[in-house]
Design an enzyme around this catalytic site. Structure first.
Site, PDB file in Angstrom:
ATOM      1  N   HIS A  80       0.824  -1.282  -0.032  1.00  0.00           N
ATOM      2  CA  HIS A  80       0.165   0.171  -0.248  1.00  0.00           C
ATOM      3  C   HIS A  80       0.731   1.507  -0.290  1.00  0.00           C
ATOM      4  CE1 HIS A  80      -3.284  -2.720   0.815  1.00  0.00           C
ATOM      5  NE2 HIS A  80      -2.705  -2.876   1.575  1.00  0.00           N
ATOM      6  N   LYS A  90      15.301  22.600 -11.510  1.00  0.00           N
ATOM      7  CA  LYS A  90      15.696  21.234 -11.882  1.00  0.00           C
ATOM      8  C   LYS A  90      16.149  20.309 -12.589  1.00  0.00           C
ATOM      9  CE  LYS A  90      11.024  20.993 -11.612  1.00  0.00           C
ATOM     10  NZ  LYS A  90      10.187  19.914 -10.775  1.00  0.00           N
ATOM     11  N   SER A 148      14.292  22.308 -16.111  1.00  0.00           N
ATOM     12  CA  SER A 148      12.939  22.980 -16.958  1.00  0.00           C
ATOM     13  C   SER A 148      13.435  24.240 -17.561  1.00  0.00           C
ATOM     14  CB  SER A 148      12.294  22.940 -15.714  1.00  0.00           C
ATOM     15  OG  SER A 148      11.622  24.379 -16.020  1.00  0.00           O
ATOM     16  N   GLU A 193       9.564   9.033 -17.233  1.00  0.00           N
ATOM     17  CA  GLU A 193       8.080   9.808 -16.869  1.00  0.00           C
ATOM     18  C   GLU A 193       7.352   9.465 -18.738  1.00  0.00           C
ATOM     19  OE1 GLU A 193       7.839  13.309 -14.978  1.00  0.00           O
ATOM     20  OE2 GLU A 193       8.368  13.603 -16.610  1.00  0.00           O
TER      21      GLU A 193
END
Ligand code: ARG
Length: 456
Positions: free
Chosen positions: A156, A283, A277, A290
């Site tokens: 979980h 960043k 970024s 992704e």
């Protein structure tokens, strides 16, 4: 341009129809297989006396010339000639004259496309199987280095019990092993020779399909001419194996994305495999991972697309079948790229062993160990669970970890608790105690690694 099938038509094809029906813009990539199939077909026709030896020779040398021209990038693909099959055949006739028109004897584009796809997918599947193997090897070598890196195991997404990182990575080696087996199993059915089914009913000409299968190195011959031209199960199976494998890659990507967050801080991704970024200078984003997660949706879509295309098709060939290629090629390109970039990137991930070790006991991960300790002293598991639950609650209320409780405090919960409880709350020992088959103890990890070393 006059079509090879123009005989019965009074009107020429509308240019909108040419645009709508062409497949050359994507099926051109089957050309090496189309030529290979045509050469084999010619040899069979000559072997059976349907073609004269010198005719076969001329056709084969014409085909080889076309092969060279395509390879050198000088071949002109023509949309008016619809597809890869008619482009090549047309060029052959231009080159060698009417004898070239004998190539299409006892053959239809229906069995020709089925053959091309099977030849293409046989090569591609073999290459993908090798690619999975290389990736598994990389996973395995990282697992070997991280055999003593203790981290929390999750259920979980909550801390559950301590494991070693190797155990986590070996779970993926297992998953990719099943993927490899699925592709290998699919290969058995891809390896079936459809040529000679002609349009659908076979032929009155004295062909030899067994001979064809032998020279094209197929294990089997498609045994029913109607099935031979309308079957695309082998592509659906390939897409399905690919969808499942992408799901594995997507899960792995998701975990790595989570582990790279400030909150987890378990890993540092290599700079070369992340992006920045345009506005926030600090960043470093996990875009590769992704995109792998994102592309999984496209591969699922390809599987659904072909299943839907097939679902109400009457026997045998229908032009709908042309729609098999774009999802197939797109999936092949995607999994090739994913396999290759993951294999490159994975060994370059830096694992923050210290942070993982700290996290491994946060969240009372040794509670099950206390319960099992009590079981070994004779307490029924349900009571042991209850007692341990009370200990956990006591610790939570005092803002302490289990290992911060004194033996005296622990003894207060059960007369079965003795001084040896100290050992139970040592995470290194807790890992070593998990000795059941396939568990996370060093001895079981070693067995898993040895097993895969032999297999890979
Ligand atoms: N381009 C076609 C396909 O991809 C080849 C077979 C065409 N056969 C036909 N009878 N139109 O399926």
């Amino acid at each position: 341009m006059k079509k090879p099938w123009a005989g019965r038509f009074k009107e020429s094809t509308a240019s909108s129809v040419e645009d709508f029906t062409e497949s050359i813009s994507f099926d051109w990539r089957l050309w090496p297989y189309d030529i290979e199939g045509s050469i084999a077909h010619t040899r069979m026709l000559a072997h059976q006396g349907i073609l004269k030896k010198n005719e076969a020779k001329e056709i084969i040398s014409g085909l080889k010339e076309i092969h060279k021209e395509i390879e050198q990038g000088v071949f002109q693909w023509k949309k008016e000639l619809e597809d890869v099959h008619m482009n090549i055949e047309h060029s052959l006739i231009e080159k060698i004259g009417p004898i070239g028109g004998k190539l299409h004897t006892a053959r239809s584009r229906n069995d020709q496309i089925a053959l091309d796809l099977r030849l293409y997918l046989r090569d591609t599947t073999r290459e993908i199987i090798k690619g999975i193997k290389s990736f598994q090897k990389r996973l395995l070598s990282v697992a070997e280095k991280e055999a003593e890196t203790i981290m929390p195991g999750y259920t979980h997404l909550q801390h559950a019990q301590p494991v070693v990182l190797a155990q986590h990575l070996l779970a993926y080696v297992e998953m990719f092993q099943r993927d490899r087996e699925r592709y290998e199993d699919g290969l058995k059915r891809i390896d079936t020779m459809p040529l000679g089914a002609c349009a659908l009913a076979g032929t009155t000409l004295p062909t030899d399909r067994t001979y064809l299968a032998r020279i094209l190195k197929f294990k089997r011959v498609a045994e029913n001419s109607m099935d031979a031209v309308s079957d695309r199960d082998f592509i659906i199976e390939f897409l399905s194996a690919s969808a499942i494998m992408m799901m594995h890659f997507s899960r792995l990507s998701e975990e790595l994305i989570l582990w790279a967050t400030e909150e987890f801080s378990f890993i540092d991704l290599p700079d070369a495999y992340t992006t920045g970024s345009s506005i926030m200078p600090q960043k470093k984003n996990p875009d590769v991972l992704e995109l792998i997660r994102g592309k999984t949706g496209r591969v699922y879509g390809s599987l659904m697309s072909l299943l839907t295309t097939m679902k109400a098709l009457p026997l045998t060939y229908n032009r709908d079948l042309q729609e098999d290629k774009i999802p197939l090629f797109d999936t092949v390109d995607t999994i090739r790229a994913v396999l290759s970039i993951m294999t490159e990137m994975f060994p370059r991930i830096r694992f923050n062993r210290k942070r993982m070790r700290e996290a491994s006991t946060e969240g009372y991960t040794l509670a099950t160990d206390i319960a099992e300790y009590l079981v070994m002293k004779g307490l029924p598991f349900r009571q042991a669970h209850e007692v341990t639950g009370q200990i956990v609650r006591y610790a939570i209320e005092r803002g302490k970890g289990l290992e911060e409780l004194s033996v005296q405090e622990l003894k207060g919960f059960s007369s079965l608790i003795e001084d040896d409880i100290r050992d139970i709350l040592d995470v290194e020992k807790a890992i070593r105690r998990r000795k059941s088959r396939g568990a996370t103890s060093p001895s079981e990890i070693k067995k898993q690694i040895q097993r895969y070393k032999r297999m890979l």
